[in-house]
Design a protein around this motif. Structure first.
Motif, PDB file in Angstrom:
ATOM      1  N   TYR A 352      -3.572 -13.175 -21.981  1.00  0.00           N
ATOM      2  CA  TYR A 352      -4.133 -12.572 -23.187  1.00  0.00           C
ATOM      3  C   TYR A 352      -3.124 -11.576 -23.745  1.00  0.00           C
ATOM      4  O   TYR A 352      -2.409 -10.893 -22.994  1.00  0.00           O
ATOM      5  CB  TYR A 352      -5.434 -11.831 -22.873  1.00  0.00           C
ATOM      6  N   LEU A 353      -3.072 -11.479 -25.054  1.00  0.00           N
ATOM      7  CA  LEU A 353      -2.226 -10.501 -25.711  1.00  0.00           C
ATOM      8  C   LEU A 353      -3.099  -9.719 -26.686  1.00  0.00           C
ATOM      9  O   LEU A 353      -3.705 -10.301 -27.591  1.00  0.00           O
ATOM     10  CB  LEU A 353      -1.068 -11.181 -26.450  1.00  0.00           C
ATOM     11  N   ASN A 354      -3.189  -8.405 -26.449  1.00  0.00           N
ATOM     12  CA  ASN A 354      -4.059  -7.539 -27.260  1.00  0.00           C
ATOM     13  C   ASN A 354      -5.489  -8.079 -27.346  1.00  0.00           C
ATOM     14  O   ASN A 354      -6.126  -8.068 -28.401  1.00  0.00           O
ATOM     15  CB  ASN A 354      -3.480  -7.345 -28.659  1.00  0.00           C
ATOM     16  N   GLY A 355      -5.990  -8.568 -26.222  1.00  0.00           N
ATOM     17  CA  GLY A 355      -7.380  -9.012 -26.122  1.00  0.00           C
ATOM     18  C   GLY A 355      -7.627 -10.439 -26.529  1.00  0.00           C
ATOM     19  O   GLY A 355      -8.730 -10.964 -26.328  1.00  0.00           O
ATOM     20  N   GLN A 356      -6.618 -11.132 -27.099  1.00  0.00           N
ATOM     21  CA  GLN A 356      -6.801 -12.509 -27.555  1.00  0.00           C
ATOM     22  C   GLN A 356      -6.124 -13.479 -26.581  1.00  0.00           C
ATOM     23  O   GLN A 356      -5.038 -13.202 -26.072  1.00  0.00           O
ATOM     24  CB  GLN A 356      -6.201 -12.685 -28.950  1.00  0.00           C
ATOM     25  N   LEU A 357      -6.794 -14.626 -26.344  1.00  0.00           N
ATOM     26  CA  LEU A 357      -6.243 -15.625 -25.430  1.00  0.00           C
ATOM     27  C   LEU A 357      -4.906 -16.124 -25.961  1.00  0.00           C
ATOM     28  O   LEU A 357      -4.792 -16.577 -27.096  1.00  0.00           O
ATOM     29  CB  LEU A 357      -7.221 -16.786 -25.278  1.00  0.00           C
ATOM     30  N   LEU A 358      -3.886 -16.047 -25.114  1.00  0.00           N
ATOM     31  CA  LEU A 358      -2.531 -16.431 -25.491  1.00  0.00           C
ATOM     32  C   LEU A 358      -2.184 -17.829 -24.982  1.00  0.00           C
ATOM     33  O   LEU A 358      -1.578 -18.626 -25.680  1.00  0.00           O
ATOM     34  CB  LEU A 358      -1.533 -15.414 -24.944  1.00  0.00           C
ATOM     35  N   SER A 359      -2.581 -18.132 -23.754  1.00  0.00           N
ATOM     36  CA  SER A 359      -2.343 -19.464 -23.182  1.00  0.00           C
ATOM     37  C   SER A 359      -3.289 -19.660 -22.012  1.00  0.00           C
ATOM     38  O   SER A 359      -3.812 -18.697 -21.440  1.00  0.00           O
ATOM     39  CB  SER A 359      -0.893 -19.619 -22.716  1.00  0.00           C
ATOM     40  N   GLU A 360      -3.492 -20.934 -21.659  1.00  0.00           N
ATOM     41  CA  GLU A 360      -4.412 -21.268 -20.573  1.00  0.00           C
ATOM     42  C   GLU A 360      -3.940 -22.537 -19.880  1.00  0.00           C
ATOM     43  O   GLU A 360      -3.539 -23.490 -20.543  1.00  0.00           O
ATOM     44  CB  GLU A 360      -5.827 -21.463 -21.111  1.00  0.00           C
ATOM     45  N   THR A 361      -3.949 -22.522 -18.555  1.00  0.00           N
ATOM     46  CA  THR A 361      -3.576 -23.689 -17.765  1.00  0.00           C
ATOM     47  C   THR A 361      -4.630 -23.908 -16.698  1.00  0.00           C
ATOM     48  O   THR A 361      -5.032 -22.956 -16.015  1.00  0.00           O
ATOM     49  CB  THR A 361      -2.200 -23.507 -17.106  1.00  0.00           C
ATOM     50  N   GLY A 362      -5.071 -25.167 -16.552  1.00  0.00           N
ATOM     51  CA  GLY A 362      -6.075 -25.485 -15.553  1.00  0.00           C
ATOM     52  C   GLY A 362      -5.463 -25.988 -14.264  1.00  0.00           C
ATOM     53  O   GLY A 362      -4.240 -25.954 -14.080  1.00  0.00           O
ATOM     54  N   PRO A 363      -6.292 -26.467 -13.335  1.00  0.00           N
ATOM     55  CA  PRO A 363      -5.789 -26.953 -12.045  1.00  0.00           C
ATOM     56  C   PRO A 363      -4.930 -28.197 -12.208  1.00  0.00           C
ATOM     57  O   PRO A 363      -4.984 -28.889 -13.228  1.00  0.00           O
ATOM     58  CB  PRO A 363      -7.068 -27.250 -11.266  1.00  0.00           C
ATOM     59  N   GLY A 364      -4.140 -28.469 -11.201  1.00  0.00           N
ATOM     60  CA  GLY A 364      -3.295 -29.654 -11.219  1.00  0.00           C
ATOM     61  C   GLY A 364      -1.847 -29.322 -10.975  1.00  0.00           C
ATOM     62  O   GLY A 364      -1.120 -30.090 -10.348  1.00  0.00           O
ATOM     63  N   GLU A 365      -1.404 -28.187 -11.484  1.00  0.00           N
ATOM     64  CA  GLU A 365      -0.028 -27.767 -11.258  1.00  0.00           C
ATOM     65  C   GLU A 365       0.103 -27.180  -9.857  1.00  0.00           C
ATOM     66  O   GLU A 365      -0.747 -26.399  -9.416  1.00  0.00           O
ATOM     67  CB  GLU A 365       0.387 -26.713 -12.288  1.00  0.00           C
ATOM     68  N   SER A 366       1.158 -27.534  -9.149  1.00  0.00           N
ATOM     69  CA  SER A 366       1.330 -27.066  -7.768  1.00  0.00           C
ATOM     70  C   SER A 366       1.469 -25.553  -7.699  1.00  0.00           C
ATOM     71  O   SER A 366       1.048 -24.929  -6.723  1.00  0.00           O
ATOM     72  CB  SER A 366       2.551 -27.726  -7.128  1.00  0.00           C
ATOM     73  N   LYS A 367       2.058 -24.945  -8.731  1.00  0.00           N
ATOM     74  CA  LYS A 367       2.227 -23.492  -8.724  1.00  0.00           C
ATOM     75  C   LYS A 367       0.880 -22.783  -8.649  1.00  0.00           C
ATOM     76  O   LYS A 367       0.777 -21.648  -8.187  1.00  0.00           O
ATOM     77  CB  LYS A 367       2.966 -23.027  -9.978  1.00  0.00           C
ATOM     78  N   LEU A 368      -0.181 -23.453  -9.126  1.00  0.00           N
ATOM     79  CA  LEU A 368      -1.491 -22.824  -9.199  1.00  0.00           C
ATOM     80  C   LEU A 368      -2.356 -23.116  -7.977  1.00  0.00           C
ATOM     81  O   LEU A 368      -3.492 -22.685  -7.890  1.00  0.00           O
ATOM     82  CB  LEU A 368      -2.218 -23.289 -10.474  1.00  0.00           C
ATOM     83  N   SER A 369      -1.826 -23.819  -7.003  1.00  0.00           N
ATOM     84  CA  SER A 369      -2.620 -24.126  -5.811  1.00  0.00           C
ATOM     85  C   SER A 369      -2.750 -22.886  -4.924  1.00  0.00           C
ATOM     86  O   SER A 369      -2.023 -21.905  -5.068  1.00  0.00           O
ATOM     87  CB  SER A 369      -1.981 -25.274  -5.024  1.00  0.00           C
ATOM     88  N   ILE A 370      -3.705 -22.942  -3.999  1.00  0.00           N
ATOM     89  CA  ILE A 370      -3.975 -21.816  -3.100  1.00  0.00           C
ATOM     90  C   ILE A 370      -2.741 -21.513  -2.254  1.00  0.00           C
ATOM     91  O   ILE A 370      -2.060 -22.413  -1.761  1.00  0.00           O
ATOM     92  CB  ILE A 370      -5.173 -22.136  -2.184  1.00  0.00           C
TER      93      ILE A 370
END
Length: 422
Positions: A352-370
């Motif tokens: 978020y930038l100044n309260g507004q959503l800037l970007s969003e990524t969902g599951p699937g990318e290895s960087k985002l795994s546990i």
């Protein structure tokens, strides 16, 4: 006359058959002289340290028994002795059975086991919890040694109006200072203490806030408003911040802050085992850069700083990292921004930038795994660091860290950089 003689005969027969009761010296009957039972008053904890004492008590039944004397014995006097009044003294490590027996009826006896330890220590996982926001909570863990027996601790607060404690969970009530004590239930003199300081902050969602830094104290550039102070790698200078009277710190190229956050690991691996790193959090930074065209670093999750950082402003002005995490929108030089990233590994990455959503990524990318790239080391992270120089000078007016991925509404409530988080 004959009637009276008849009754006399009946009484004589009864006396011969059943016998006449004899009187004891105190006027009781023979059956009252027999001890029919004995009870032993044993405390809940029959564990002592060497040199300790334990007073036992015994009661003889029935209450009318004239001889209520008892005999105390220890089957292991090298471990514990007992005197004639039931006072047990611990003299050596081990176990001993302490028995009490009726003197007048040796078949009536009771015993209890006493465990004697040579040492007993209580320690906590922290000796200080600083600047907890009112309404927030932290968890203390007590360790009691030795672990060979089950031992409990009792928790207490010196000032419940400031902080309460239950089962090790410390809840901040209002601004002030309190001492949290964990004492051995076996020996209350064996204890550990933790000093807790509570601050009142107006920042929303403060119950998950683990660190907040507003960079106002030029004598301590890492001073915390909430949590632990940041540790600068150099003497950082100060400039004017985004609002009148506000200050900001200048983090030079090649320098950074060491952040010892104290957030516990979170999340579960696909194997069902608990994760070893922090997999849910929110990071806020109020920042300004002199211009685009170079890299700037926000977060390095590797405390050794010997690999690439995780979140950057790239030369084009986009924020994120390669692999689908860079924002479509970009920032400009000489402008103050409030940037917030919310990460829940395995589920989503949002900026978020100044309260507004800037970007969003969902599951699937290895960087985002546990327990992967975006997961935090449970002890230490680095702010504004990178291993190969992609961390050019930034001005920072505020930073904050939560152990929760804040919702869009919660992020919006944080406002813009013209709403200081003081």
């Amino acid at each position: 006359m004959y009637k009276n003689r008849f009754f006399l005969i009946v009484l004589t027969i009864m006396a011969v058959t059943f016998g006449t009761p004899s009187c004891s010296e105190d006027g009781g009957t023979d059956w009252l002289k027999v001890v029919g039972g004995i009870s032993l008053d044993v405390p809940d904890n029959t564990i002592l340290l060497i040199g300790g004492e334990l007073q036992l008590g015994a009661e003889v039944f029935p209450s009318g028994a004239p001889d209520k004397s008892v005999k105390w014995e220890s089957d292991n006097p090298s471990v514990a002795t007992v005197d004639g009044n039931g006072l047990v003294k611990a003299v050596g490590e081990g176990e001993a059975n302490i028995s009490v027996t009726s003197v007048s009826n040796s078949t009536r006896t009771k015993s209890c086991r006493v465990t004697v330890l040579s040492t007993l220590t209580v320690s906590l996982n922290a000796n200080a919890l600083t600047r907890i926001p009112a309404g927030g909570a932290r968890t203390l863990k007590a360790t009691v040694l030795p672990t060979s027996i089950t031992q409990e601790v009792t928790w207490s607060s010196s000032n419940p109006g400031v902080a309460t404690v239950e089962g090790g969970v410390v809840t901040a009530v209002s601004a002030g200072t309190a001492t949290i004590t964990a004492a051995s239930a076996i020996n209350e003199n064996q204890k550990a203490e933790c000093t807790v300081s509570v601050v009142n902050v107006s920042l929303p969602t403060h119950e998950w806030l683990y660190g907040m830094w507003t960079f106002e104290d030029e004598s301590n550039s890492g001073k915390a408003t909430v949590g632990l102070d940041l540790e600068p790698t150099a003497n950082f200078s100060f400039v004017d911040g985004p609002t009148a009277g506000d200050k900001a710190v200048v983090v030079p190229h090649g320098q950074y802050y060491i952040c010892k956050h104290g957030i516990a690991p979170s999340g579960m691996l696909e194997t069902g085992d608990p994760a070893t790193r922090v997999n849910e959090y929110t990071l806020l930074v109020d920042f300004k850069v002199s211009g685009i065209g170079v890299y700037y670093s926000f977060l390095q999750t590797n405390p050794a700083n010997n690999d690439d950082a995780e979140l950057f402003i790239r030369p084009a002005g986009n924020i994120g990292i390669g692999g689908g995490y860079y924002s479509a929108g970009s920032v400009q030089g000489e402008t103050w921004y409030r940037w917030v990233v919310t990460i829940k590994c395995g589920e989503y990455f949002k900026q978020y930038l100044n309260g507004q959503l800037l970007s969003e990524t969902g599951p699937g990318e290895s960087k985002l795994s546990i327990d992967n790239r975006f997961s935090l080391d449970p002890a230490t992270i680095l702010l504004f660091a990178d291993e190969n120089g992609e961390d050019h000078e930034m001005q920072i007016a505020a930073a904050a860290l939560w152990n929760k991925a804040l919702s869009a509404e919660e992020v919006a409530s944080l406002g813009r950089t013209n709403t200081p988080i003081k």
